[in-house]
Scaffold this active site. Structure first.
Site, PDB file in Angstrom:
ATOM      1  N   ARG A  78      13.315   0.226 -21.923  1.00  0.00           N
ATOM      2  CA  ARG A  78      13.758   0.071 -20.542  1.00  0.00           C
ATOM      3  C   ARG A  78      13.059  -1.111 -19.882  1.00  0.00           C
ATOM      4  NH1 ARG A  78      11.491   2.049 -16.045  1.00  0.00           N
ATOM      5  NH2 ARG A  78      12.746   2.150 -14.142  1.00  0.00           N
ATOM      6  N   SER A  80       6.296  -3.656 -13.298  1.00  0.00           N
ATOM      7  CA  SER A  80       5.381  -4.794 -13.296  1.00  0.00           C
ATOM      8  C   SER A  80       4.080  -4.405 -13.982  1.00  0.00           C
ATOM      9  CB  SER A  80       5.122  -5.276 -11.864  1.00  0.00           C
ATOM     10  OG  SER A  80       4.550  -6.557 -11.871  1.00  0.00           O
ATOM     11  N   GLY A  89       0.795  -1.212   0.000  1.00  0.00           N
ATOM     12  CA  GLY A  89       0.000   0.000   0.000  1.00  0.00           C
ATOM     13  C   GLY A  89       0.832   1.268   0.000  1.00  0.00           C
ATOM     14  N   GLY A  90       0.172   2.390  -0.271  1.00  0.00           N
ATOM     15  CA  GLY A  90       0.817   3.691  -0.260  1.00  0.00           C
ATOM     16  C   GLY A  90       0.712   4.373  -1.613  1.00  0.00           C
ATOM     17  N   TYR A 106       9.291  10.050  -4.169  1.00  0.00           N
ATOM     18  CA  TYR A 106       8.791   8.676  -4.056  1.00  0.00           C
ATOM     19  C   TYR A 106       9.939   7.717  -3.744  1.00  0.00           C
ATOM     20  CZ  TYR A 106       7.054   4.161  -5.799  1.00  0.00           C
ATOM     21  OH  TYR A 106       6.726   2.841  -5.929  1.00  0.00           O
TER      22      TYR A 106
END
Length: 270
Positions: free
Chosen positions: A175, A167, A73-74, A137
């Site tokens: 990249r 992902s 989470g976050g 971040y």
């Protein structure tokens, strides 16, 4: 089936949290789902505990009774400092402190490539290199990695910090041919991180079996992780759809990609 009786999955409504739900009882006999809002379509082995990560009481309630935590989470991308602070830094402190208070001994944490984004593409690095965040971040991810080390050294709470690359359903740029982690391999990596006999404090990289690689991922292999997918299978498609970037462009030069090239987020508010 997992040996854990109850595992908390934060960020359960996000892209990777949704994918991890497909692991079912490989995560825990009961999987407690937590997100800001209620999760939908619960399976028989799932229970829903909505929580704002910045609210310690809500987090503590979600952690109570759990044997392990998968902390996905976050805030998932760059954002204003106060957003990063509350969602990722305060929120993760709340997770670890609640884990300490309730006797949880294993956490799998979703760190990020952006914790080491300022390493150049030609460098091959492992999980022991100094962090080089490319964004606020990324700074939050380095904070939580250090928080995890502190809680292991002082309180014995084990953590696998997974520096996840890219992902997505499939790689879509050049990249990604280096950093891609398939959903299937992501599930396997989290399952192995939970089930490994002892991990202490460990940093591993979230990547599939890509022949192009920035990272020495021996720590993930020590967990028993054996990726089944490869970005190589998409290389022809990606090369045909994209152009070679300027090697002097920070987004090409550094491992963090576009996060490196972007300006300081707070400047956008002025």
């Amino acid at each position: 089936m997992s040996d854990y009786n109850r595992v908390l999955l934060t960020g359960a409504a996000g892209a990777l949290g949704t994918q991890l739900r497909q692991s079912g009882q490989k995560l825990g006999k009961i999987v407690r789902l937590s997100a800001r809002n209620a999760c939908k379509d619960l399976e028989a082995h799932e229970e829903d505990f909505p929580a704002d990560l910045s609210d310690f009481d809500a987090v503590s309630n979600a952690v109570k009774g759990c044997d392990a935590i998968i902390h996905m989470g976050g805030q998932g991308v760059e954002a204003a400092w106060n957003t990063i602070l509350n969602a990722n830094i305060v929120g993760s402190y709340n997770i670890y402190e609640a884990a300490r208070q309730h006797g949880v001994k294993r956490i799998v944490y979703a760190s990020s490539v952006h914790a080491i984004g300022y390493y150049e593409r030609h460098e091959t690095i492992d999980g022991n290199v100094p962090t080089r965040p490319d964004s606020l971040y990324g700074v939050s991810k380095t904070f939580v990695e250090n928080l995890a080390r502190y809680y292991f050294d002082k309180f014995g709470i084990e953590t696998v910090s997974l520096r996840i690359g890219s992902s997505f359903p499939e790689p879509t740029d050049r990249r990604h041919l280096i950093t891609w982690l398939s959903y299937n391999d992501c599930r396997q990596l989290v399952e192995k991180s939970l089930s490994a006999e002892r991990v202490g404090f460990m940093v591993a990289y979230g990547m599939s079996d890509n022949s192009r690689a920035f990272w020495d991922n021996r720590t993930a292999a020590s967990l028993g992780y054996a990726p089944q997918d490869s970005a190589d299978d998409y290389a022809d498609k990606v090369f045909a759809a994209t152009k070679q970037g300027d090697p002097n462009d920070p987004a090409v030069r550094y491992q963090g990609g576009s996060f490196v090239a972007a300006g300081h987020f707070e400047d956008k508010k002025k």
